[in-house]
Design an enzyme around this catalytic site. Structure first.
Site, PDB file in Angstrom:
ATOM      1  N   SER A 119      81.798  18.271  49.840  1.00 40.11           N
ATOM      2  CA  SER A 119      82.406  19.404  50.973  1.00 40.11           C
ATOM      3  C   SER A 119      83.651  18.636  51.575  1.00 40.11           C
ATOM      4  CB  SER A 119      81.431  19.610  51.796  1.00 40.11           C
ATOM      5  OG  SER A 119      80.132  20.042  51.396  1.00 40.11           O
ATOM      6  N   GLU A 152      86.648  25.941  44.800  1.00 42.54           N
ATOM      7  CA  GLU A 152      87.774  25.044  44.913  1.00 42.54           C
ATOM      8  C   GLU A 152      87.957  24.193  43.827  1.00 42.54           C
ATOM      9  OE1 GLU A 152      88.868  25.362  49.819  1.00 42.54           O
ATOM     10  OE2 GLU A 152      87.073  24.375  49.157  1.00 42.54           O
ATOM     11  N   ASN A 190      86.612  24.435  54.197  1.00 41.00           N
ATOM     12  CA  ASN A 190      86.044  23.721  55.303  1.00 41.00           C
ATOM     13  C   ASN A 190      87.038  23.223  56.378  1.00 41.00           C
ATOM     14  OD1 ASN A 190      83.365  24.067  54.154  1.00 41.00           O
ATOM     15  ND2 ASN A 190      83.365  22.140  53.179  1.00 41.00           N
TER      16      ASN A 190
HETATM   17  N1  CAA Z   1      69.768  37.868  42.356  1.00 42.52           N
HETATM   18  C1  CAA Z   1      70.568  38.543  42.114  1.00 42.52           C
HETATM   19  N2  CAA Z   1      71.402  39.275  43.234  1.00 42.52           N
HETATM   20  C2  CAA Z   1      71.006  38.895  44.395  1.00 42.52           C
HETATM   21  C3  CAA Z   1      69.761  38.326  44.719  1.00 42.52           C
HETATM   22  C4  CAA Z   1      69.124  37.682  43.624  1.00 42.52           C
HETATM   23  N3  CAA Z   1      68.109  36.973  43.532  1.00 42.52           N
HETATM   24  N4  CAA Z   1      69.567  38.180  45.967  1.00 42.52           N
HETATM   25  C5  CAA Z   1      70.552  39.283  46.586  1.00 42.52           C
HETATM   26  N5  CAA Z   1      71.308  39.475  45.604  1.00 42.52           N
HETATM   27  C6  CAA Z   1      72.520  40.343  45.697  1.00 42.52           C
HETATM   28  C7  CAA Z   1      72.255  41.785  46.331  1.00 42.52           C
HETATM   29  O1  CAA Z   1      71.577  42.524  45.542  1.00 42.52           O
HETATM   30  C8  CAA Z   1      73.512  41.892  47.124  1.00 42.52           C
HETATM   31  O2  CAA Z   1      74.226  42.738  45.987  1.00 42.52           O
HETATM   32  P1  CAA Z   1      75.335  43.910  46.494  1.00 42.52           P
HETATM   33  O3  CAA Z   1      76.164  43.169  47.493  1.00 42.52           O
HETATM   34  O4  CAA Z   1      75.647  44.312  45.208  1.00 42.52           O
HETATM   35  O5  CAA Z   1      74.229  45.040  46.935  1.00 42.52           O
HETATM   36  C9  CAA Z   1      74.098  40.870  47.408  1.00 42.52           C
HETATM   37  O6  CAA Z   1      73.549  39.746  46.538  1.00 42.52           O
HETATM   38  C10 CAA Z   1      73.748  40.669  48.968  1.00 42.52           C
HETATM   39  O7  CAA Z   1      72.471  40.279  48.967  1.00 42.52           O
HETATM   40  P2  CAA Z   1      71.588  40.803  50.311  1.00 42.52           P
HETATM   41  O8  CAA Z   1      71.902  42.145  50.611  1.00 42.52           O
HETATM   42  O9  CAA Z   1      70.229  40.619  49.952  1.00 42.52           O
HETATM   43  O10 CAA Z   1      71.814  39.607  51.549  1.00 42.52           O
HETATM   44  P3  CAA Z   1      72.763  39.909  52.449  1.00 42.52           P
HETATM   45  O11 CAA Z   1      73.790  41.160  52.399  1.00 42.52           O
HETATM   46  O12 CAA Z   1      72.053  39.530  53.632  1.00 42.52           O
HETATM   47  O13 CAA Z   1      73.877  38.675  51.935  1.00 42.52           O
HETATM   48  C11 CAA Z   1      74.518  36.235  51.874  1.00 42.52           C
HETATM   49  C12 CAA Z   1      73.412  37.344  51.823  1.00 42.52           C
HETATM   50  C13 CAA Z   1      75.444  36.734  50.554  1.00 42.52           C
HETATM   51  C14 CAA Z   1      74.151  35.095  51.858  1.00 42.52           C
HETATM   52  C15 CAA Z   1      75.389  36.693  53.055  1.00 42.52           C
HETATM   53  O14 CAA Z   1      74.563  36.523  54.232  1.00 42.52           O
HETATM   54  C16 CAA Z   1      76.684  35.804  53.202  1.00 42.52           C
HETATM   55  O15 CAA Z   1      77.681  35.916  52.616  1.00 42.52           O
HETATM   56  N6  CAA Z   1      76.761  34.771  54.297  1.00 42.52           N
HETATM   57  C17 CAA Z   1      77.524  33.826  54.464  1.00 42.52           C
HETATM   58  C18 CAA Z   1      77.451  32.636  53.413  1.00 42.52           C
HETATM   59  C19 CAA Z   1      78.717  31.647  53.641  1.00 42.52           C
HETATM   60  O16 CAA Z   1      79.401  31.867  54.442  1.00 42.52           O
HETATM   61  N7  CAA Z   1      78.534  30.658  52.878  1.00 42.52           N
HETATM   62  C20 CAA Z   1      79.436  29.659  52.699  1.00 42.52           C
HETATM   63  C21 CAA Z   1      78.772  28.363  53.315  1.00 42.52           C
HETATM   64  S1  CAA Z   1      79.677  27.116  53.524  1.00 42.52           S
HETATM   65  C22 CAA Z   1      79.872  26.199  52.054  1.00 42.52           C
HETATM   66  O17 CAA Z   1      79.149  26.641  51.154  1.00 42.52           O
HETATM   67  C23 CAA Z   1      80.677  25.020  51.871  1.00 42.52           C
HETATM   68  C24 CAA Z   1      80.194  23.719  52.314  1.00 42.52           C
HETATM   69  O18 CAA Z   1      80.824  22.821  51.979  1.00 42.52           O
HETATM   70  C25 CAA Z   1      79.293  23.468  53.677  1.00 42.52           C
HETATM   71  P1  NAD Z   2      70.691  18.671  49.534  1.00 46.44           P
HETATM   72  O1  NAD Z   2      70.268  17.920  50.369  1.00 46.44           O
HETATM   73  O2  NAD Z   2      70.092  20.047  49.499  1.00 46.44           O
HETATM   74  O3  NAD Z   2      70.473  18.330  47.948  1.00 46.44           O
HETATM   75  C1  NAD Z   2      70.899  17.071  47.479  1.00 46.44           C
HETATM   76  C2  NAD Z   2      69.722  16.606  46.416  1.00 46.44           C
HETATM   77  O4  NAD Z   2      70.520  15.421  45.822  1.00 46.44           O
HETATM   78  C3  NAD Z   2      68.493  16.358  46.638  1.00 46.44           C
HETATM   79  O5  NAD Z   2      67.568  17.133  46.161  1.00 46.44           O
HETATM   80  C4  NAD Z   2      68.335  14.722  46.547  1.00 46.44           C
HETATM   81  O6  NAD Z   2      67.102  14.350  45.787  1.00 46.44           O
HETATM   82  C5  NAD Z   2      69.496  14.681  45.418  1.00 46.44           C
HETATM   83  N1  NAD Z   2      69.901  13.394  45.072  1.00 46.44           N
HETATM   84  C6  NAD Z   2      70.157  12.353  45.978  1.00 46.44           C
HETATM   85  N2  NAD Z   2      70.776  11.371  45.257  1.00 46.44           N
HETATM   86  C7  NAD Z   2      70.677  11.642  44.177  1.00 46.44           C
HETATM   87  C8  NAD Z   2      71.063  10.636  42.856  1.00 46.44           C
HETATM   88  N3  NAD Z   2      71.580   9.459  42.959  1.00 46.44           N
HETATM   89  N4  NAD Z   2      70.821  11.496  41.900  1.00 46.44           N
HETATM   90  C9  NAD Z   2      70.378  12.602  41.603  1.00 46.44           C
HETATM   91  N5  NAD Z   2      70.252  13.300  42.591  1.00 46.44           N
HETATM   92  C10 NAD Z   2      70.198  12.849  43.788  1.00 46.44           C
HETATM   93  O7  NAD Z   2      72.277  18.986  49.732  1.00 46.44           O
HETATM   94  P2  NAD Z   2      73.097  20.356  49.220  1.00 46.44           P
HETATM   95  O8  NAD Z   2      73.340  20.882  50.325  1.00 46.44           O
HETATM   96  O9  NAD Z   2      72.779  20.603  47.783  1.00 46.44           O
HETATM   97  O10 NAD Z   2      74.505  19.273  49.085  1.00 46.44           O
HETATM   98  C11 NAD Z   2      75.087  18.499  47.845  1.00 46.44           C
HETATM   99  C12 NAD Z   2      76.346  18.215  47.858  1.00 46.44           C
HETATM  100  O11 NAD Z   2      76.984  19.646  47.929  1.00 46.44           O
HETATM  101  C13 NAD Z   2      76.900  17.388  49.128  1.00 46.44           C
HETATM  102  O12 NAD Z   2      78.192  16.727  48.508  1.00 46.44           O
HETATM  103  C14 NAD Z   2      77.409  18.775  49.948  1.00 46.44           C
HETATM  104  O13 NAD Z   2      78.440  18.179  50.779  1.00 46.44           O
HETATM  105  C15 NAD Z   2      77.849  19.571  48.918  1.00 46.44           C
HETATM  106  N6  NAD Z   2      77.901  21.012  49.640  1.00 46.44           N
HETATM  107  C16 NAD Z   2      76.811  21.604  50.195  1.00 46.44           C
HETATM  108  C17 NAD Z   2      77.088  22.783  50.726  1.00 46.44           C
HETATM  109  C18 NAD Z   2      75.811  23.513  51.501  1.00 46.44           C
HETATM  110  O14 NAD Z   2      76.119  24.686  52.011  1.00 46.44           O
HETATM  111  N7  NAD Z   2      74.685  22.700  51.765  1.00 46.44           N
HETATM  112  C19 NAD Z   2      78.212  23.742  50.212  1.00 46.44           C
HETATM  113  C20 NAD Z   2      79.291  23.281  49.303  1.00 46.44           C
HETATM  114  C21 NAD Z   2      78.962  21.612  48.990  1.00 46.44           C
END
Ligand code: CAA
Ligand code: NAD
Length: 284
Positions: A119, A152, A190
């Site tokens: 991330s 990305e 992010n």
């Molecule tokens: N199999 C297939 N499709 C499924 C499913 C499943 N098991 N579960 C749900 N779906 C489908 C639904 O049918 C629905 O489809 P339609 O839009 O065509 O109707 C869609 O997926 C949405 O599902 P739900 O209506 O059940 O759920 P929701 O409306 O509450 O949405 C969500 C769930 C998509 C997670 C929504 O809450 C959302 O977008 N949340 C924000 C998520 C977000 O911001 N993610 C980014 C996190 S940051 C990151 O990832 C980066 C990082 O590095 C940390």
């Molecule tokens: P998580 O804690 O759910 O899963 C990480 C997994 O990696 C664990 O199951 C652990 O057992 C396994 N692991 C640790 N060391 C390992 C090794 N040496 N070999 C194989 N497996 C190993 O974490 P996550 O949320 O899936 O995040 C994983 C990566 O994805 C991180 O780099 C995180 O920044 C990135 N990421 C996370 C998110 C999010 O929303 N959580 C979104 C985008 C990217």
């Protein structure tokens, strides 16, 4: 560069989703975990998503069979020897990722590409730790992987054009919308999302509102699908804490600094949905 076989390191929140979408698109996919117990849990998450999808009428029984047929779980690096692409999705820790790449390079062929799902870490640093810096890049997926369209595609200073094109092509082949992102902490999404999430915690700590009110404010007032605290619990508070520290280290700006409450929640084991408790209680 033809990609036929894919290995995914880590079958946690992200790795499970990445392995699922890779297998669903017809790639022979290996999912590697640290031990059988964690592997079983991760593969169980894939099975549960597919079964839920069938119940919702979004996934067919044939599609479920395709995913499960193309997917092999393992705890042995040797099983990844024929992979053309490895996607690493293990814990957000640079040293642990480097150690995993060393183990990986002992078994994979010289042509194999490595993409990190990090991330926030520096892709150029990860690439430099390998013997193939031109064949390493970033593939940053979003949670929940099967539902979020974006990937990305990140180019390190050393990434060759051929590698970048292959990673971009792979993202398209699995049905995602790729965008090119620079190798800067947090890439594009992010860079904007993490300060917002951290600010929500700071606001709550300052007494601006309850967790529920701040969540409802952003959901109902701005149309966000989840409020910031629901999203923090969903991403994982441990992962958010690691990301914040890495981005603070990169930019030295206070907006990326993890708030004291976040640190304490992680130390207490309140990691969000995955541990059963975060800003909300999931034990029931
Ligand atoms: N199999 C297939 N499709 C499924 C499913 C499943 N098991 N579960 C749900 N779906 C489908 C639904 O049918 C629905 O489809 P339609 O839009 O065509 O109707 C869609 O997926 C949405 O599902 P739900 O209506 O059940 O759920 P929701 O409306 O509450 O949405 C969500 C769930 C998509 C997670 C929504 O809450 C959302 O977008 N949340 C924000 C998520 C977000 O911001 N993610 C980014 C996190 S940051 C990151 O990832 C980066 C990082 O590095 C940390
Ligand atoms: P998580 O804690 O759910 O899963 C990480 C997994 O990696 C664990 O199951 C652990 O057992 C396994 N692991 C640790 N060391 C390992 C090794 N040496 N070999 C194989 N497996 C190993 O974490 P996550 O949320 O899936 O995040 C994983 C990566 O994805 C991180 O780099 C995180 O920044 C990135 N990421 C996370 C998110 C999010 O929303 N959580 C979104 C985008 C990217």
């Amino acid at each position: 560069m033809a990609i036929k076989t894919v290995g995914v390191l880590g079958c946690g929140l992200m790795g499970a989703g990445i392995a699922q979408v890779s297998a669903a698109a017809g790639f022979k996919t290996y999912s590697l975990e640290v031990n059988e117990e964690v592997l079983k849990k991760g593969l169980g998450r894939i099975e549960k998503f597919l079964t839920g999808g069938i119940e919702k009428g979004k996934v067919t029984a044939e599609q479920k069979a395709t995913v499960l047929g193309n997917l092999t779980g393992t705890t042995k690096y040797a099983d990844l020897k024929d992979c053309d692409l490895i996607i690493e999705a293990i814990v957000e820790n640079v040293e642990i990722k480097k150690q995993a790449y060393a183990q990986l390079e002992a078994v994979i062929g010289p042509h194999c590409l490595i993409a990190s799902n990090t991330s926030s870490l520096c892709i150029t640093e990860l690439a430099a730790a390998t013997k193939r810096p031109d064949k390493v890049g970033g593939l940053h997926f979003f949670n929940p992987v099967p539902l979020m369209k974006l990937v990305e595609v990140v180019r390190a200073l050393s990434t060759s054009q051929e590698t970048f094109d292959a990673l971009y092509g792979f993202a398209k082949a699995i049905g995602k919308e790729p965008i090119a992102a620079p190798d800067r902490g947090g890439f594009i999404v992010n860079r904007l999302l993490v300060p917002y999430l951290l600010d929500a915690i700071r606001c709550h700590e300052e007494g601006l509102g309850t967790v529920e009110d701040i969540d409802n404010g952003m959901k109902l007032g701005c149309g966000y699908p989840m409020g910031p605290f629901t999203l923090l619990d969903f991403v994982g508070l441990d992962t958010t804490y690691y990301i914040a520290n890495i981005m603070f280290d990169e930019f030295r700006e206070s907006r990326f600094a993890p708030p004291p409450l976040l640190k304490r929640m992680v130390l207490a084991g309140h990691l969000g949905k995955k541990s059963g408790k975060g800003f909300y209680d999931y034990s029931k």
